[in-house]
Design a protein around this motif. Sequence first.
Motif, PDB file in Angstrom:
ATOM      1  N   ILE A  22       0.847  -1.199   0.000  1.00  0.00           N
ATOM      2  CA  ILE A  22       0.000   0.000   0.000  1.00  0.00           C
ATOM      3  C   ILE A  22       0.882   1.248   0.000  1.00  0.00           C
ATOM      4  CG2 ILE A  22      -1.790   1.271   1.258  1.00  0.00           C
ATOM      5  CD1 ILE A  22      -2.699  -1.454   2.426  1.00  0.00           C
ATOM      6  N   GLY A  23       1.954   1.199   0.796  1.00  0.00           N
ATOM      7  CA  GLY A  23       2.874   2.334   0.822  1.00  0.00           C
ATOM      8  C   GLY A  23       3.534   2.560  -0.528  1.00  0.00           C
ATOM      9  N   MET A  24       3.924   1.475  -1.190  1.00  0.00           N
ATOM     10  CA  MET A  24       4.564   1.625  -2.501  1.00  0.00           C
ATOM     11  C   MET A  24       3.570   2.106  -3.553  1.00  0.00           C
ATOM     12  SD  MET A  24       7.089  -1.690  -2.311  1.00  0.00           S
ATOM     13  CE  MET A  24       7.687  -1.584  -4.003  1.00  0.00           C
ATOM     14  N   VAL A  25       2.313   1.703  -3.390  1.00  0.00           N
ATOM     15  CA  VAL A  25       1.270   2.227  -4.283  1.00  0.00           C
ATOM     16  C   VAL A  25       1.141   3.741  -4.094  1.00  0.00           C
ATOM     17  CG1 VAL A  25      -1.243   2.321  -4.607  1.00  0.00           C
ATOM     18  CG2 VAL A  25      -0.059   0.108  -4.567  1.00  0.00           C
ATOM     19  N   ALA A  26       1.130   4.180  -2.821  1.00  0.00           N
ATOM     20  CA  ALA A  26       1.008   5.614  -2.533  1.00  0.00           C
ATOM     21  C   ALA A  26       2.149   6.393  -3.181  1.00  0.00           C
ATOM     22  CB  ALA A  26       1.006   5.837  -1.020  1.00  0.00           C
ATOM     23  N   ARG A  27       3.344   5.823  -3.082  1.00  0.00           N
ATOM     24  CA  ARG A  27       4.509   6.475  -3.683  1.00  0.00           C
ATOM     25  C   ARG A  27       4.363   6.600  -5.204  1.00  0.00           C
ATOM     26  NH1 ARG A  27      10.800   4.313  -2.973  1.00  0.00           N
ATOM     27  NH2 ARG A  27      11.770   5.991  -4.165  1.00  0.00           N
ATOM     28  N   ALA A  28       3.938   5.515  -5.842  1.00  0.00           N
ATOM     29  CA  ALA A  28       3.765   5.530  -7.303  1.00  0.00           C
ATOM     30  C   ALA A  28       2.688   6.531  -7.703  1.00  0.00           C
ATOM     31  CB  ALA A  28       3.420   4.124  -7.803  1.00  0.00           C
ATOM     32  N   MET A  29       1.603   6.587  -6.915  1.00  0.00           N
ATOM     33  CA  MET A  29       0.532   7.544  -7.210  1.00  0.00           C
ATOM     34  C   MET A  29       1.048   8.968  -7.145  1.00  0.00           C
ATOM     35  SD  MET A  29      -2.556   5.901  -4.901  1.00  0.00           S
ATOM     36  CE  MET A  29      -3.588   7.379  -4.987  1.00  0.00           C
ATOM     37  N   TRP A  30       1.729   9.283  -6.038  1.00  0.00           N
ATOM     38  CA  TRP A  30       2.141  10.669  -5.819  1.00  0.00           C
ATOM     39  C   TRP A  30       3.252  11.074  -6.796  1.00  0.00           C
ATOM     40  CZ3 TRP A  30       0.206  14.893  -5.026  1.00  0.00           C
ATOM     41  CH2 TRP A  30       0.833  15.984  -4.425  1.00  0.00           C
ATOM     42  N   ASN A  31       4.075  10.107  -7.243  1.00  0.00           N
ATOM     43  CA  ASN A  31       5.004  10.382  -8.339  1.00  0.00           C
ATOM     44  C   ASN A  31       4.268  10.965  -9.545  1.00  0.00           C
ATOM     45  OD1 ASN A  31       7.160   7.498  -7.806  1.00  0.00           O
ATOM     46  ND2 ASN A  31       7.627   9.623  -7.417  1.00  0.00           N
ATOM     47  N   CYS A  32       3.039  10.523  -9.713  1.00  0.00           N
ATOM     48  CA  CYS A  32       2.259  10.948 -10.881  1.00  0.00           C
ATOM     49  C   CYS A  32       1.185  11.968 -10.493  1.00  0.00           C
ATOM     50  CB  CYS A  32       1.641   9.728 -11.562  1.00  0.00           C
ATOM     51  SG  CYS A  32       2.890   8.542 -12.100  1.00  0.00           S
TER      52      CYS A  32
ATOM     53  N   SER B 207      10.914  11.299  -6.300  1.00  0.00           N
ATOM     54  CA  SER B 207      11.686  10.157  -5.817  1.00  0.00           C
ATOM     55  C   SER B 207      11.110   8.852  -6.351  1.00  0.00           C
ATOM     56  CB  SER B 207      11.682  10.167  -4.286  1.00  0.00           C
ATOM     57  OG  SER B 207      11.762   8.861  -3.776  1.00  0.00           O
ATOM     58  N   LEU B 208      11.793   8.304  -7.353  1.00  0.00           N
ATOM     59  CA  LEU B 208      11.293   7.097  -8.011  1.00  0.00           C
ATOM     60  C   LEU B 208      12.165   5.923  -7.593  1.00  0.00           C
ATOM     61  CD1 LEU B 208       9.107   6.427 -10.207  1.00  0.00           C
ATOM     62  CD2 LEU B 208      10.924   6.632 -11.886  1.00  0.00           C
ATOM     63  N   ASN B 209      11.516   4.871  -7.123  1.00  0.00           N
ATOM     64  CA  ASN B 209      12.203   3.631  -6.775  1.00  0.00           C
ATOM     65  C   ASN B 209      12.972   3.087  -7.984  1.00  0.00           C
ATOM     66  OD1 ASN B 209      11.632   0.554  -7.167  1.00  0.00           O
ATOM     67  ND2 ASN B 209      11.825   0.828  -4.964  1.00  0.00           N
ATOM     68  N   LEU B 210      14.117   2.437  -7.724  1.00  0.00           N
ATOM     69  CA  LEU B 210      14.955   1.941  -8.819  1.00  0.00           C
ATOM     70  C   LEU B 210      14.183   1.028  -9.776  1.00  0.00           C
ATOM     71  CD1 LEU B 210      17.725   1.580 -10.189  1.00  0.00           C
ATOM     72  CD2 LEU B 210      18.273  -0.142  -8.457  1.00  0.00           C
TER      73      LEU B 210
END
Lengths: 255, 255
Positions: free
Chosen positions: A20-30, B146-149
């Motif tokens: 879920i945390g990694m999903v949040a990161r991917a979302m906010w990247n975009c 900040s994008l994961n590798l």
Amino acid sequence: MTDTSSFSVILVEPQLGENIGMVARAMWNCGIRDLRLVNPRDGWPSQPARAACSGAGIVVEAARVYESTSDAIADLNFVLATTARSRDMTKPAFTPEAAAKEMKGRAGTGHNIGVLYGKESSGLDNDDIALADATITVPLNPEFTSLNLAQAVLLLSYEWFKLEDQSVPYELQMPDDTRPANKQELLWLYEHLEQELDNKGFLMVTEKRPIMIRKIRNMLARAQMTEQEVRIYRGMIASLVRTRRPGDPADISED
Amino acid sequence: MTDTSSFSVILVEPQLGENIGMVARAMWNCGIRDLRLVNPRDGWPSQPARAACSGAGIVVEAARVYESTSDAIADLNFVLATTARSRDMTKPAFTPEAAAKEMKGRAGTGHNIGVLYGKESSGLDNDDIALADATITVPLNPEFTSLNLAQAVLLLSYEWFKLEDQSVPYELQMPDDTRPANKQELLWLYEHLEQELDNKGFLMVTEKRPIMIRKIRNMLARAQMTEQEVRIYRGMIASLVRTRRPGDPADISED
């Protein structure tokens, strides 16, 4: 940043807080902020989710929890379900790129858009897919289609993000303190080099001289030098032809 | 699967074996197999990498280790370096999509292509970037880049994969045992429904009848029914108008 308030990501029964945390990161990247969770297995809030979001706390802290998929999508007007390719149901199916375009068009007319993602182990069940307007399948290597949850969210979110991104597809970037050399500066460089090559006898064979000069000029033109680089280049030529004596100062002089 | 033997992913000083495994997974999702590692911090082979690759062992087991970036790219003809946007160097810069097109064109003429990714904490250093032909920067939410590798590897690999992917962007998928209804079947459905509505007095107001019929037919047409669904629909109409007596058998009759 684009207003993406109309775009919601709905995770149905996600299993691992870390995902879920990694999903949040991917979302906010975009630039996507609205995360909805249907019955997260390990409860909510989640310390592993916070740890894995790597700074996308803005998404994790605002995530909302629902007891059913129906509840989670109640206020949305157009909902897509991510699935592996299947013909169990009669349903429109999009690629991520086509889905993003479809969603962008609908969001532009004020509709609320959402994308459903199933649990890590088995994806969405058919009752949830039946609630959606259409499906999205990510085309992948047919020998290996196992896509991590956050990776799936990223691919779709990135296609959405790209539609409004203004980045130039290709540009020659350079430091602010320089500019592309102009053609006069390049001509002076060519002539400087050719003069020194003549002095050393490199261009001695008269009938080959024009061809060799063309090759050299073409190679140098292709490098798309800045005016600073032209000066470095001319400095190198001057240095290479100099007879250096022991004790002479070094002459590296980039300014 | 596309021949992607000419495409190499080079991780320079990757820190976590787990990330290497996730990179392998993202690569193999997109049919890319050649993974090169420059001085992986925790050594190689790596148990965390094996565990995290989720079935992409074909990539992990064949990964090769190099002592320097120069060694790792020696046999390549065109190398791109992934970086955050920067103007430190004069260098052509691509978006992932434009980079994939450029690489595909060069691969098509037999050139070996590679993409460099830096360590998780700080990316590529400038000496490595200087070795590359151009840079790639992933456009992202400027508030959170900040994008994961593995995410960075996935986005670029997916743009590459998409260039040869033949997926139809949009299609109406359906089970093999049915087909889209033909217009005669739909007309019979419309007439059946309108007949029953007339019987019940729903279309009684003569001047509104044509408008209402148009709305109903339009709504039903938009559903893009299969012939099986037309039969289900007509079964529902028949059931709804029936006067059911206690003890009658249920009449769900989907075949």
